[in-house]
Design a protein around this motif. Structure first.
Motif, PDB file in Angstrom:
ATOM      1  N   CYS A 130      55.579  39.865  42.713  1.00 54.68           N
ATOM      2  CA  CYS A 130      54.713  38.899  42.017  1.00 54.68           C
ATOM      3  C   CYS A 130      53.293  38.967  42.575  1.00 54.68           C
ATOM      4  O   CYS A 130      53.035  39.557  43.627  1.00 54.68           O
ATOM      5  CB  CYS A 130      55.273  37.488  42.157  1.00 54.68           C
ATOM      6  SG  CYS A 130      55.218  36.838  43.843  1.00 54.68           S
ATOM      7  N   ALA A 131      52.365  38.328  41.867  1.00 54.69           N
ATOM      8  CA  ALA A 131      50.961  38.339  42.267  1.00 54.69           C
ATOM      9  C   ALA A 131      50.744  37.642  43.603  1.00 54.69           C
ATOM     10  O   ALA A 131      49.887  38.059  44.399  1.00 54.69           O
ATOM     11  CB  ALA A 131      50.106  37.685  41.183  1.00 54.69           C
ATOM     12  N   TYR A 163      49.226  34.462  39.058  1.00 50.29           N
ATOM     13  CA  TYR A 163      47.913  34.541  39.709  1.00 50.29           C
ATOM     14  C   TYR A 163      47.330  33.157  39.966  1.00 50.29           C
ATOM     15  O   TYR A 163      47.356  32.274  39.108  1.00 50.29           O
ATOM     16  CB  TYR A 163      46.952  35.331  38.825  1.00 50.29           C
ATOM     17  CG  TYR A 163      45.573  35.491  39.408  1.00 50.29           C
ATOM     18  CD1 TYR A 163      45.287  36.525  40.284  1.00 50.29           C
ATOM     19  CD2 TYR A 163      44.552  34.593  39.091  1.00 50.29           C
ATOM     20  CE1 TYR A 163      44.014  36.671  40.832  1.00 50.29           C
ATOM     21  CE2 TYR A 163      43.286  34.735  39.630  1.00 50.29           C
ATOM     22  CZ  TYR A 163      43.027  35.776  40.499  1.00 50.29           C
ATOM     23  OH  TYR A 163      41.769  35.907  41.037  1.00 50.29           O
ATOM     24  N   ALA A 164      46.801  32.990  41.188  1.00 52.20           N
ATOM     25  CA  ALA A 164      46.054  31.780  41.543  1.00 52.20           C
ATOM     26  C   ALA A 164      44.863  32.210  42.399  1.00 52.20           C
ATOM     27  O   ALA A 164      45.058  32.815  43.464  1.00 52.20           O
ATOM     28  CB  ALA A 164      46.936  30.806  42.315  1.00 52.20           C
ATOM     29  N   PRO A 165      43.637  31.948  41.959  1.00 46.83           N
ATOM     30  CA  PRO A 165      42.457  32.483  42.655  1.00 46.83           C
ATOM     31  C   PRO A 165      42.326  32.013  44.096  1.00 46.83           C
ATOM     32  O   PRO A 165      41.774  32.738  44.932  1.00 46.83           O
ATOM     33  CB  PRO A 165      41.277  31.990  41.799  1.00 46.83           C
ATOM     34  CG  PRO A 165      41.821  30.848  41.003  1.00 46.83           C
ATOM     35  CD  PRO A 165      43.263  31.153  40.778  1.00 46.83           C
ATOM     36  N   VAL A 193      46.778  33.479  32.870  1.00 50.47           N
ATOM     37  CA  VAL A 193      45.697  34.157  32.154  1.00 50.47           C
ATOM     38  C   VAL A 193      44.374  33.413  32.343  1.00 50.47           C
ATOM     39  O   VAL A 193      43.332  34.018  32.616  1.00 50.47           O
ATOM     40  CB  VAL A 193      46.015  34.298  30.655  1.00 50.47           C
ATOM     41  CG1 VAL A 193      44.832  34.915  29.911  1.00 50.47           C
ATOM     42  CG2 VAL A 193      47.248  35.153  30.446  1.00 50.47           C
ATOM     43  N   CYS A 194      44.418  32.090  32.216  1.00 49.89           N
ATOM     44  CA  CYS A 194      43.186  31.305  32.354  1.00 49.89           C
ATOM     45  C   CYS A 194      42.629  31.399  33.777  1.00 49.89           C
ATOM     46  O   CYS A 194      41.417  31.536  33.973  1.00 49.89           O
ATOM     47  CB  CYS A 194      43.445  29.851  31.971  1.00 49.89           C
ATOM     48  SG  CYS A 194      43.768  29.610  30.205  1.00 49.89           S
ATOM     49  N   ARG A 195      43.513  31.349  34.766  1.00 52.27           N
ATOM     50  CA  ARG A 195      43.044  31.465  36.150  1.00 52.27           C
ATOM     51  C   ARG A 195      42.523  32.870  36.437  1.00 52.27           C
ATOM     52  O   ARG A 195      41.534  33.039  37.143  1.00 52.27           O
ATOM     53  CB  ARG A 195      44.177  31.097  37.104  1.00 52.27           C
ATOM     54  CG  ARG A 195      44.527  29.606  37.099  1.00 52.27           C
ATOM     55  CD  ARG A 195      45.508  29.239  38.186  1.00 52.27           C
ATOM     56  NE  ARG A 195      46.820  29.838  37.997  1.00 52.27           N
ATOM     57  CZ  ARG A 195      47.950  29.145  37.921  1.00 52.27           C
ATOM     58  NH1 ARG A 195      47.934  27.812  37.994  1.00 52.27           N
ATOM     59  NH2 ARG A 195      49.105  29.771  37.761  1.00 52.27           N
ATOM     60  N   PHE A 196      43.193  33.875  35.883  1.00 49.14           N
ATOM     61  CA  PHE A 196      42.815  35.264  36.136  1.00 49.14           C
ATOM     62  C   PHE A 196      41.471  35.610  35.502  1.00 49.14           C
ATOM     63  O   PHE A 196      40.647  36.308  36.094  1.00 49.14           O
ATOM     64  CB  PHE A 196      43.917  36.189  35.618  1.00 49.14           C
ATOM     65  CG  PHE A 196      43.754  37.629  35.989  1.00 49.14           C
ATOM     66  CD1 PHE A 196      43.443  38.006  37.288  1.00 49.14           C
ATOM     67  CD2 PHE A 196      43.945  38.631  35.048  1.00 49.14           C
ATOM     68  CE1 PHE A 196      43.302  39.351  37.643  1.00 49.14           C
ATOM     69  CE2 PHE A 196      43.815  39.968  35.387  1.00 49.14           C
ATOM     70  CZ  PHE A 196      43.491  40.328  36.686  1.00 49.14           C
TER      71      PHE A 196
END
Length: 296
Positions: A130-131, A163-165, A193-196
């Protein structure tokens, strides 16, 4: 050992608030669970009678022993869980939520997943990660090496791009591009997607963004708004979420979804059938507090 799925990634302690909170500043008390997306997927798959194993790293401390003991109780092997004498066990604070939970990650031992033995990679049909696990070195390099070896051995590669920035030191674009070049089974949520992208996208806009990447199978999950999915470069197909009586806890819903998908994939079911099973398990999970396999 012959495995169906080898997961490589974080095993940690999830501290989930007892009460529903909008953000963690409202937290008063927590309940502790074994956590980590790849660990959850392994436990869910084991409950589904899939032969799964986890490669991870925890601290040589009480927290590490506690979550390793939880894995043992689920029936999973702990043979590939390494212990760090330097770094303590990683933990994540999670706000109990019916939507997207607020969380804070304290990254420690999980960053030090070692290189994965080639025979272990060869023993599995699917290699999953996972990311979160790919976000930092040295774990990232070791996981990518294993994925490339798996690709060379014509194994199926599975990636949850959760994904989480805040847990990345860079955008993650280069890592994502490298992972997608391996033609994985890929799960990406609307939140991911929105976070990425750093943008508040509509579902259609998110789907357009994902159309630029060519996975073997791609599931774009949209919570209560169902899932869009495609195989190779075929047109997108939509399937609505299963109806549930009440959403009690959304934590781990994505892991339940992907566990359902992988278990059906291993049975060589169609993509449509895999998505149906994924939605069924996700719907079952959100109606209970705690891990899917505990409430089964």
């Amino acid at each position: 050992m012959n495995l169906d799925v080898l997961a490589i990634g974080e095993l940690l302690a999830d501290l989930v608030t007892e009460d529903y909170v909008n953000d963690l500043r409202e937290a008063k008390s927590f309940h502790i669970y074994q956590g980590g997306s790849p660990a959850n997927v392994c436990s869910n798959l084991h409950w589904r009678c899939v032969k799964a194993a986890l490669v991870s790293c925890v601290g040589n401390d009480g927290g590490g022993e506690m979550i390793i003991d939880t894995l043992r109780k689920t029936g999973l092997t702990t043979q590939y869980i390494y212990r760090s004498d330097v770094q303590p066990t990683s933990l994540v604070l999670v706000g109990r939520s019916k939507g997207t939970p607020d969380f804070i990650a304290y990254r420690m031992a999980d960053l030090y997943i070692p290189a994965v033995d080639d025979q272990l990679v060869q023993s599995a049909q699917v290699i999953h990660t996972c990311a979160f696990a790919l976000s930092k070195e040295p774990a990232r390099g070791h996981i990518l090496q294993a994925l490339h070896r798996a690709k060379a051995q014509q194994k199926s590669i599975s990636v949850d791009w959760n994904y989480a920035p805040e847990i990345w030191q860079e955008t993650g674009q280069d890592v994502f591009t490298e992972v997608v070049s391996l033609r994985p089974l890929l799960k990406v949520s609307m939140d991911d997607v929105c976070r990425f992208t750093g943008q508040h996208l509509s579902i259609e806009e998110a789907r357009t963004f994902l159309s630029g990447f060519h996975a073997k199978e791609l599931a774009h999950t949209c919570g209560k708004d169902g899932v869009w999915y495609r195989e190779d470069d075929q047109p997108w197909t939509f399937k609505p979420a299963d109806m549930v009586k009440e959403v009690v806890d959304s934590t781990g819903a994505g892991d339940a979804f992907w566990s359902g998908f992988l278990s059906a994939f291993l049975q060589q079911k169609t993509t449509h059938e895999c998505i149906g099973e994924a939605l069924r398990l996700a719907g079952r999970k959100v109606q209970h507090m705690g891990p899917l396999y505990v409430n089964a």
